[in-house]
Design a protein around this motif. Structure first.
Motif, PDB file in Angstrom:
ATOM      1  N   GLY A   8       0.819  -1.220   0.000  1.00  0.00           N
ATOM      2  CA  GLY A   8       0.000   0.000   0.000  1.00  0.00           C
ATOM      3  C   GLY A   8       0.847   1.262   0.000  1.00  0.00           C
ATOM      4  O   GLY A   8       0.483   2.270  -0.606  1.00  0.00           O
ATOM      5  N   SER A   9       1.993   1.222   0.656  1.00  0.00           N
ATOM      6  CA  SER A   9       2.902   2.376   0.646  1.00  0.00           C
ATOM      7  C   SER A   9       3.599   2.418  -0.695  1.00  0.00           C
ATOM      8  O   SER A   9       4.108   1.395  -1.165  1.00  0.00           O
ATOM      9  CB  SER A   9       3.945   2.241   1.760  1.00  0.00           C
ATOM     10  N   LYS A  10       3.626   3.586  -1.326  1.00  0.00           N
ATOM     11  CA  LYS A  10       4.141   3.694  -2.699  1.00  0.00           C
ATOM     12  C   LYS A  10       5.482   4.392  -2.742  1.00  0.00           C
ATOM     13  O   LYS A  10       5.775   5.249  -1.908  1.00  0.00           O
ATOM     14  CB  LYS A  10       3.159   4.482  -3.570  1.00  0.00           C
ATOM     15  N   GLU A  11       6.258   4.059  -3.768  1.00  0.00           N
ATOM     16  CA  GLU A  11       7.462   4.849  -4.030  1.00  0.00           C
ATOM     17  C   GLU A  11       7.207   5.752  -5.225  1.00  0.00           C
ATOM     18  O   GLU A  11       6.938   5.281  -6.330  1.00  0.00           O
ATOM     19  CB  GLU A  11       8.675   3.970  -4.323  1.00  0.00           C
ATOM     20  N   GLY A  12       7.248   7.061  -4.973  1.00  0.00           N
ATOM     21  CA  GLY A  12       7.118   8.012  -6.074  1.00  0.00           C
ATOM     22  C   GLY A  12       8.490   8.476  -6.492  1.00  0.00           C
ATOM     23  O   GLY A  12       9.099   7.944  -7.412  1.00  0.00           O
ATOM     24  N   CYS A  13       9.022   9.460  -5.742  1.00  0.00           N
ATOM     25  CA  CYS A  13      10.297  10.066  -6.153  1.00  0.00           C
ATOM     26  C   CYS A  13      11.497   9.390  -5.506  1.00  0.00           C
ATOM     27  O   CYS A  13      12.598   9.433  -6.055  1.00  0.00           O
ATOM     28  CB  CYS A  13      10.288  11.546  -5.790  1.00  0.00           C
ATOM     29  N   GLY A  14      11.323   8.794  -4.345  1.00  0.00           N
ATOM     30  CA  GLY A  14      12.458   8.193  -3.632  1.00  0.00           C
ATOM     31  C   GLY A  14      13.395   9.208  -3.008  1.00  0.00           C
ATOM     32  O   GLY A  14      14.489   8.869  -2.576  1.00  0.00           O
ATOM     33  N   LYS A  15      12.970  10.487  -2.955  1.00  0.00           N
ATOM     34  CA  LYS A  15      13.851  11.541  -2.442  1.00  0.00           C
ATOM     35  C   LYS A  15      13.165  12.444  -1.418  1.00  0.00           C
ATOM     36  O   LYS A  15      13.643  13.542  -1.143  1.00  0.00           O
ATOM     37  CB  LYS A  15      14.323  12.425  -3.595  1.00  0.00           C
ATOM     38  N   GLY A  16      12.011  12.024  -0.932  1.00  0.00           N
ATOM     39  CA  GLY A  16      11.359  12.835   0.095  1.00  0.00           C
ATOM     40  C   GLY A  16      10.598  14.040  -0.422  1.00  0.00           C
ATOM     41  O   GLY A  16      10.238  14.912   0.365  1.00  0.00           O
ATOM     42  N   ASN A  17      10.346  14.084  -1.729  1.00  0.00           N
ATOM     43  CA  ASN A  17       9.607  15.230  -2.264  1.00  0.00           C
ATOM     44  C   ASN A  17       8.111  14.978  -2.394  1.00  0.00           C
ATOM     45  O   ASN A  17       7.321  15.914  -2.322  1.00  0.00           O
ATOM     46  CB  ASN A  17      10.135  15.612  -3.652  1.00  0.00           C
ATOM     47  N   CYS A  18       7.710  13.714  -2.642  1.00  0.00           N
ATOM     48  CA  CYS A  18       6.328  13.487  -3.086  1.00  0.00           C
ATOM     49  C   CYS A  18       5.409  12.963  -1.991  1.00  0.00           C
ATOM     50  O   CYS A  18       4.190  13.105  -2.096  1.00  0.00           O
ATOM     51  CB  CYS A  18       6.300  12.535  -4.275  1.00  0.00           C
ATOM     52  N   GLY A  19       5.939  12.330  -0.970  1.00  0.00           N
ATOM     53  CA  GLY A  19       5.104  11.896   0.144  1.00  0.00           C
ATOM     54  C   GLY A  19       4.307  10.624  -0.096  1.00  0.00           C
ATOM     55  O   GLY A  19       3.534  10.209   0.770  1.00  0.00           O
ATOM     56  N   ALA A  20       4.477   9.976  -1.270  1.00  0.00           N
ATOM     57  CA  ALA A  20       3.700   8.764  -1.549  1.00  0.00           C
ATOM     58  C   ALA A  20       4.070   7.629  -0.590  1.00  0.00           C
ATOM     59  O   ALA A  20       3.281   6.706  -0.377  1.00  0.00           O
ATOM     60  CB  ALA A  20       3.909   8.328  -2.994  1.00  0.00           C
ATOM     61  N   CYS A  21       5.257   7.693  -0.005  1.00  0.00           N
ATOM     62  CA  CYS A  21       5.741   6.625   0.873  1.00  0.00           C
ATOM     63  C   CYS A  21       5.479   6.938   2.341  1.00  0.00           C
ATOM     64  O   CYS A  21       6.012   6.255   3.213  1.00  0.00           O
ATOM     65  CB  CYS A  21       7.237   6.429   0.661  1.00  0.00           C
ATOM     66  N   THR A  22       4.681   7.971   2.620  1.00  0.00           N
ATOM     67  CA  THR A  22       4.449   8.394   4.010  1.00  0.00           C
ATOM     68  C   THR A  22       3.876   7.260   4.857  1.00  0.00           C
ATOM     69  O   THR A  22       2.881   6.631   4.486  1.00  0.00           O
ATOM     70  CB  THR A  22       3.487   9.598   4.056  1.00  0.00           C
ATOM     71  N   VAL A  23       4.529   6.992   5.981  1.00  0.00           N
ATOM     72  CA  VAL A  23       3.984   6.085   6.995  1.00  0.00           C
ATOM     73  C   VAL A  23       4.140   6.796   8.342  1.00  0.00           C
ATOM     74  O   VAL A  23       4.797   7.840   8.429  1.00  0.00           O
ATOM     75  CB  VAL A  23       4.731   4.728   7.051  1.00  0.00           C
ATOM     76  N   LEU A  24       3.514   6.253   9.370  1.00  0.00           N
ATOM     77  CA  LEU A  24       3.709   6.828  10.699  1.00  0.00           C
ATOM     78  C   LEU A  24       4.737   5.991  11.454  1.00  0.00           C
ATOM     79  O   LEU A  24       4.604   4.768  11.549  1.00  0.00           O
ATOM     80  CB  LEU A  24       2.389   6.885  11.475  1.00  0.00           C
ATOM     81  N   LEU A  25       5.765   6.676  11.932  1.00  0.00           N
ATOM     82  CA  LEU A  25       6.804   6.016  12.712  1.00  0.00           C
ATOM     83  C   LEU A  25       6.683   6.568  14.127  1.00  0.00           C
ATOM     84  O   LEU A  25       6.870   7.780  14.338  1.00  0.00           O
ATOM     85  CB  LEU A  25       8.177   6.334  12.093  1.00  0.00           C
ATOM     86  N   ASN A  26       6.327   5.704  15.065  1.00  0.00           N
ATOM     87  CA  ASN A  26       5.992   6.155  16.426  1.00  0.00           C
ATOM     88  C   ASN A  26       5.007   7.324  16.370  1.00  0.00           C
ATOM     89  O   ASN A  26       5.155   8.304  17.112  1.00  0.00           O
ATOM     90  CB  ASN A  26       7.256   6.552  17.197  1.00  0.00           C
ATOM     91  N   GLY A  27       4.037   7.223  15.483  1.00  0.00           N
ATOM     92  CA  GLY A  27       2.980   8.230  15.403  1.00  0.00           C
ATOM     93  C   GLY A  27       3.288   9.452  14.566  1.00  0.00           C
ATOM     94  O   GLY A  27       2.415  10.279  14.338  1.00  0.00           O
ATOM     95  N   MET A  28       4.541   9.582  14.116  1.00  0.00           N
ATOM     96  CA  MET A  28       4.915  10.766  13.338  1.00  0.00           C
ATOM     97  C   MET A  28       5.027  10.424  11.860  1.00  0.00           C
ATOM     98  O   MET A  28       5.606   9.392  11.500  1.00  0.00           O
ATOM     99  CB  MET A  28       6.248  11.314  13.824  1.00  0.00           C
ATOM    100  N   ALA A  29       4.502  11.308  11.032  1.00  0.00           N
ATOM    101  CA  ALA A  29       4.567  11.084   9.593  1.00  0.00           C
ATOM    102  C   ALA A  29       6.005  11.243   9.103  1.00  0.00           C
ATOM    103  O   ALA A  29       6.653  12.245   9.399  1.00  0.00           O
ATOM    104  CB  ALA A  29       3.658  12.074   8.874  1.00  0.00           C
ATOM    105  N   VAL A  30       6.490  10.240   8.392  1.00  0.00           N
ATOM    106  CA  VAL A  30       7.841  10.307   7.822  1.00  0.00           C
ATOM    107  C   VAL A  30       7.788   9.796   6.380  1.00  0.00           C
ATOM    108  O   VAL A  30       6.882   9.058   6.002  1.00  0.00           O
ATOM    109  CB  VAL A  30       8.871   9.456   8.611  1.00  0.00           C
ATOM    110  N   ASN A  31       8.779  10.212   5.600  1.00  0.00           N
ATOM    111  CA  ASN A  31       8.958   9.634   4.275  1.00  0.00           C
ATOM    112  C   ASN A  31       9.744   8.341   4.458  1.00  0.00           C
ATOM    113  O   ASN A  31      10.941   8.384   4.762  1.00  0.00           O
ATOM    114  CB  ASN A  31       9.739  10.596   3.371  1.00  0.00           C
ATOM    115  N   SER A  32       9.095   7.191   4.266  1.00  0.00           N
ATOM    116  CA  SER A  32       9.791   5.932   4.567  1.00  0.00           C
ATOM    117  C   SER A  32      10.904   5.644   3.565  1.00  0.00           C
ATOM    118  O   SER A  32      11.747   4.786   3.806  1.00  0.00           O
ATOM    119  CB  SER A  32       8.807   4.763   4.633  1.00  0.00           C
TER     120      SER A  32
END
Lengths: 157, 290
Positions: free
Chosen positions: A36-60
């Motif tokens: 379900g988590s997607k790879e768009g840019c792979g560089k932290g620009n697009c947010g498609a890979c956003t997951v919550l890490l200890n409740g905080m949104a991060v670019n995985s």
């Protein structure tokens, strides 16, 4: 050399072996099969890979899997409670906020992190918060409307 | 990514030992929002990546009253922004932090990483230069403390030796009568690297006389810089529109921008003038309405 990694993913403790070069996104998608988590840019620009890490949104895509040792990860697969959709998911359906769907998992998790810290954000606060999530279909208005709608609902117990 | 070994030491001593043993093959990892991109693009090929987030000293975030803010090198920007005293005592730092990257980036990225990456356009640098921030550095010979303006040596180059690391940034508390402003010019409203960024911090006395002035510029020189001539033009004089105009023009002359993908040198120099003027004007207006 592979390193043992202990993480809790969507409430389930997992133990796997990962290379230090593996990103958290690769581990989620390839090692755990949660695509379900997607790879768009792979560089932290697009947010498609956003997951919550200890409740905080991060670019995985910008986190090494080994950095997540001992932490809790929430992916889109863990957002609903069984068949019961999260209020944000229901609002996205109701408002037609999904077009191609590629950005949707990341946007939903970002929106969850926003509402967790700010349950009733203004429209401007929502627009600022989702700045790191690109929707190439440009369907931002309905995304914002859906987050507003979800914020007005009572959060499911 | 090329293969590397990963370590997550819990003490500074262990970190310094790892750095010394790795010769110059180690890279330090805080938030990773710059480093992971460099690793993916193979712009850096370390044999060892040292994750410094588990070292308690590097996670210190504490305001010692009257003195200053201890800002551990690995503290995330979101933690900095959530710190209750930040907006009260260090508004120009808060203004810079909140405009860096996205919410997701700010969950990971640190002020320390922003400074150590040493981009000439680093968002947090101009504000910290105005605040007279100091870099606290640990190495095999012990600690040393340098002014942030001596920390930047060139694009992506800092005063850190291969066997040293940044422990914290110490930010002295500015005078309660100081007024500051941080402005950055980007093509997009969010998620963009500044074409120009400007910070200023003024201490104003009676009758609007400027007792102390700091003006700092980013993205218009090989490193973030202070605009010392602009500062000198302001200090000791009443802050009025003529003084502001002269200081803004001096700041533009002190900049040495280049043409690149984000803007031309000529445009940048012109924008230094505009942003400096607006930033100083904002201080003046803020001082007038207590």
């Amino acid at each position: 050399m592979k390193i043992p990694l202990h993480i809790t993913v969507n409430g389930q403790p997992r133990e796997i072996l990962v290379e230090p070069t593996r990103t958290l996104l690769e581990t989620i998608r390839v090692d755990l099969g949660l695509t379900g988590s997607k790879e768009g840019c792979g560089k932290g620009n697009c947010g498609a890979c956003t997951v919550l890490l200890n409740g905080m949104a991060v670019n995985s895509c910008l986190v090494l899997a080994v950095e997540a040792e001992g932490q809790e990860v929430l992916t889109i697969e863990g957002l609903s409670q069984g068949n019961r959709l999260h209020p944000l998911q229901q609002a996205f359906l109701d408002q037609g906020a999904v077009q191609c769907g590629f950005c949707t998992p990341g946007v939903l998790l970002l929106a969850k992190s926003l509402l967790d810290t700010n349950p009733h954000p203004s429209e401007q606060e929502i627009r600022t918060a989702i700045a790191g999530n690109l929707c190439r279909c440009t369907g931002y208005d309905k995304i914002v409307r859906a987050i507003v709608a979800a914020s007005k609902q009572k959060v499911a117990p | 990514m090329n293969p590397f070994e990963y370590r997550r030491p819990k003490t500074l001593r262990e970190t310094l030992r790892l750095l010394a043993a790795a010769k110059d093959g180690a890279k330090l990892l805080a938030g990773g929002t710059d480093l992971l991109i460099q690793l993916k693009e193979r712009r850096t090929l370390p044999s060892l990546v040292v994750d410094i987030k588990a070292i308690p000293e590097l996670q210190r975030l504490e305001h010692v009253s009257q003195r200053g803010l201890h800002l551990g090198a690995a503290v995330s920007l979101n933690r900095v922004l959530d710190y209750p005293l930040l907006a009260q005592h260090f508004p120009i730092l808060a203004q810079a932090c909140v405009q860096l990257g996205s919410l997701q980036i700010r969950s990971r990225a640190s002020v320390g990483g922003n400074l150590c990456n040493a981009s000439p356009a680093a968002s947090t640098a101009p504000s910290l230069l105005c605040l007279k921030a100091q870099a606290v550095i640990a190495g095999p010979g012990g600690r040393r403390r340098i002014l942030l303006e001596d920390f930047f040596q060139g694009p992506n180059q800092t005063a850190l030796g291969k066997d040293e690391l940044l422990v914290e940034v110490f930010v002295p508390t500015p005078s309660p009568s100081s007024r500051g402003c941080y402005l950055q010019l980007t093509q997009r409203q969010e998620m963009d690297i500044p074409m120009v960024n400007v910070a200023c911090l003024l201490t104003l006395g009676r009758g609007g006389r400027c007792q102390q002035a700091r003006v700092a510029l980013g993205a218009v020189a090989p490193t973030p810089i202070r605009a010392r001539r602009a500062e000198a033009l302001l200090e000791g004089h009443a802050l009025n529109s003529q003084a502001i105009q002269e200081a803004a023009e001096a700041a533009a002359k002190e900049s040495s921008p280049i043409d690149d993908v984000r803007a031309s040198a000529e445009y940048r120099r012109e924008m230094v003038k505009v942003l400096t003027r607006r930033a100083l004007q904002s201080c003046l207006e803020e001082a007038a309405s207590p």
